[in-house]
Design an enzyme around this catalytic site. Structure first.
Site, short mmCIF file in Angstrom:
data_model
loop_
_atom_site.label_atom_id
_atom_site.label_comp_id
_atom_site.label_asym_id
_atom_site.label_seq_id
_atom_site.Cartn_x
_atom_site.Cartn_y
_atom_site.Cartn_z
CD GLU A 201 42.79 34.33 34.37
OE1 GLU A 201 43.72 33.48 34.57
OE2 GLU A 201 42.65 35.05 35.63
CD GLU A 389 39.00 33.93 37.90
OE1 GLU A 389 40.07 33.67 38.47
OE2 GLU A 389 38.70 33.27 36.91
C1 PNW Z 1 42.80 32.07 37.46
N1 PNW Z 1 48.80 33.95 36.88
O1 PNW Z 1 43.99 31.44 36.95
C2 PNW Z 1 41.73 31.13 36.92
O2 PNW Z 1 40.76 31.63 36.10
C3 PNW Z 1 41.04 29.98 37.83
O3 PNW Z 1 40.58 29.09 36.98
C4 PNW Z 1 42.19 29.89 38.76
O4 PNW Z 1 41.79 28.85 39.67
C5 PNW Z 1 42.54 31.08 39.72
O5 PNW Z 1 42.87 32.25 38.98
C6 PNW Z 1 43.53 30.87 40.76
O6 PNW Z 1 44.84 30.40 40.19
C7 PNW Z 1 45.28 32.26 37.19
O7 PNW Z 1 50.09 33.35 36.99
C8 PNW Z 1 46.41 31.43 36.79
O8 PNW Z 1 49.10 35.19 37.04
C9 PNW Z 1 47.58 32.06 36.71
C10 PNW Z 1 47.77 33.48 36.94
C11 PNW Z 1 46.53 34.34 37.22
C12 PNW Z 1 45.19 33.65 37.19
#
Ligand code: PNW
Length: 483
Positions: A201, A389
């Site tokens: 990410e 994911e």
């Molecule tokens: C991902 N958004 O984070 C990460 O790769 C993980 O570490 C995290 O725990 C998981 O998703 C759940 O949050 C994101 O705002 C954080 O779109 C924010 C976003 C997407 C993914």
């Protein structure tokens, strides 16, 4: 701009979808996978779960681990929910055997974990910590003993703190250090790990860490600086792809896990689908498009103007080093409709009443699980795609008997998997799916309040309890399908 759907429009919508003549050709033909078979995944489909080092390991001071930016950031109490940090997390560093047994019990076939860079290079570069790999060696042996296939992520946000003296990803020195660490990882792990993911990410940690300052390292830089940070991260990614190839055993594969913006047509007409495909390329111009095409789109550079990143032709070549697979992280959708103004689409804002999961940013939209891999494949003819994911946070509360009946998470997963199957039935080459996440863990600035696991963790006792969604996932894996 917002799309309003009133009763009359809704009738029109129904008319539209009832008329085959107005429907677009659905892409590649369905390979005859009908009726009951429609609900099955292809033989050998890889069912996995994903985690990341700082979110589960704990043991931040053990075996000579150096500090990471998340240690520093989360120790400032006001930075995270009630001052939560990852010092203990799921104590996975000590309980990995139990966690692997848990996965084995669910029938999970693949496990995506990340390495804590500062366990290996406590200063980010220079001398290797002699016991740095010990934990991962033990963990991988236990994993392979029960036949679970490891996917190793090299960077999931926990940059060694020492590299911040040079500005972290503001400097290409960090990209070089990342390449050296990746080479070391490939040498050390590729006898057991056949699939490496460079970075998880890019957009999330670049924007949250360097623009908004809400995540580590907590910087609030200018747009121009942030565009440069993103570019430097991609150079690091490309160098790491090359470093893994140069140092790993033959047959090792390497890719990225990208949270590409999942553009979806608001209505499935040819016009809106075409607009959503254009949007996919442009909304992902900063990461996925430049990786696949070796250039930033004209629209991206024009939109940034003087804030555009500085780059060389050689850097673009490094960034676009071909991948063995593309990982897509799929959460919320971005709704798009056609527009007569360049570049031909507009993003439709989410109405206030749009359904969301417990994490406020996570709007429900299974359609992204169909459109994101499909557009990526149509635009770039990708070989292999993995969903690296997908998952949801729920307000899980154990019943008096200790069960967690997370029907909302099951609804979410079943809906997204149905859309995944829709794409696979149209020959989109998705080879596996990693559910985020195996067990509740440290959800960054949301601390332990936000639970994404299919296993409930009681943080007082570290007791793990499989939730109803875990039972659902077990059933999906056993049947290799949804029916
Ligand atoms: C991902 N958004 O984070 C990460 O790769 C993980 O570490 C995290 O725990 C998981 O998703 C759940 O949050 C994101 O705002 C954080 O779109 C924010 C976003 C997407 C993914």
């Amino acid at each position: 701009m917002r799309v309003r759907i009133n009763r009359r429009d809704f009738g029109r919508l129904l008319g539209l979808s009832a008329s085959a003549a107005t429907l677009p050709a659905a892409g590649a033909p369905n390979p005859g996978n009908k009726m009951a078979g429609d609900r099955k995944f292809p033989a050998g489909f890889l069912w996995g779960t994903a985690t990341s080092a700082y979110q589960i390991e704990g043991a931040t001071g053990e075996d000579g681990r150096g500090l990471s930016i998340w240690d520093t950031f989360s120790r400032v109490k006001t930075n995270t929910y009630t001052g939560n940090n990852g010092d203990v997390a799921d104590d996975h560093f000590h309980r990995y055997r139990e966690d692997i047994a848990l996965m084995h019990g669910l029938g999970i076939k693949a496990y995506q974990f990340s390495v804590s860079w500062s366990r290996i290079f406590p200063e980010g570069k220079g001398a290797v910590n002699p016991c740095g790999w010990d934990f991962y060696d033990r963990m991988l042996d236990a994993l392979l003993a029960v036949g679970i296939e490891p996917f190793c992520t090299l960077y999931h946000w926990d940059l060694p703190q020492a590299l911040m003296s040079g500005g972290g990803w503001q400097s290409l020195d960090t990209a070089k250090a990342f390449s050296d660490y990746s080479a070391n990882a490939a040498k050390h792990l590729s006898d057991r790990v056949k699939n490496f993911i460079t970075i998880s990410e890019v957009s999330t940690f670049v924007d949250d860490g360097y623009l908004y300052g809400s995540d580590a390292p907590g910087l609030k830089l200018s747009n121009a600086q942030v565009a440069q940070v993103a570019h430097n991260v991609l150079v690091g990614h490309g160098l790491a792809v090359r470093a893994v190839r140069a140092n790993a055993r033959a047959g090792t594969k390497v890719g990225i896990a990208d949270n590409a913006v999942s553009t979806c047509p608001v209505i499935e007409t040819r016009e809106h689908i075409d607009a959503a495909r254009i949007a996919y390329r442009e909304e992902n111009a900063r990461v996925l498009t430049v990786i696949q095409e070796g250039r930033y789109t004209d629209h991206y550079l024009k939109a940034l103007g003087a804030d555009a990143p500085k780059f060389t032709a050689e850097e673009l070549q490094v960034i676009s080093t071909p991948l063995d697979f593309t990982g897509l992280n799929i959460y919320e959708p971005t709704w798009v409709r056609a527009s007569s103004t360049a570049p031909g689409y507009e993003v439709v804002d989410m109405p206030k009443s749009y359904p969301r999961m417990a994490a406020g940013w996570l709007e429900f939209g299974p359609d992204g699980m169909y459109w994101s891999p499909k557009f990526a494949h149509e635009l770039w003819k990708l070989k292999d795609i993995y969903i690296t994911e997908n998952g949801a946070a729920s307000w899980d509360v154990p019943t008096s008997t200790g069960e967690v009946l997370d029907t909302d998470r099951i609804l979410f997963l079943r809906s997204y998997l149905t859309q995944l199957l829709r794409g696979i039935n149209e020959c989109v080459p998705v080879k596996g799916y990693f559910l985020w996440t195996l067990m509740d863990n440290y959800e960054w600035t949301d601390g332990y309040a936000m639970r994404f696991g299919i296993t409930y963790v009681d943080y007082k006792t570290q007791k793990r309890t499989v939730k109803l969604s875990g039972e659902f996932y077990k059933e999906v894996i056993a049947r290799n399908g949804l029916a």
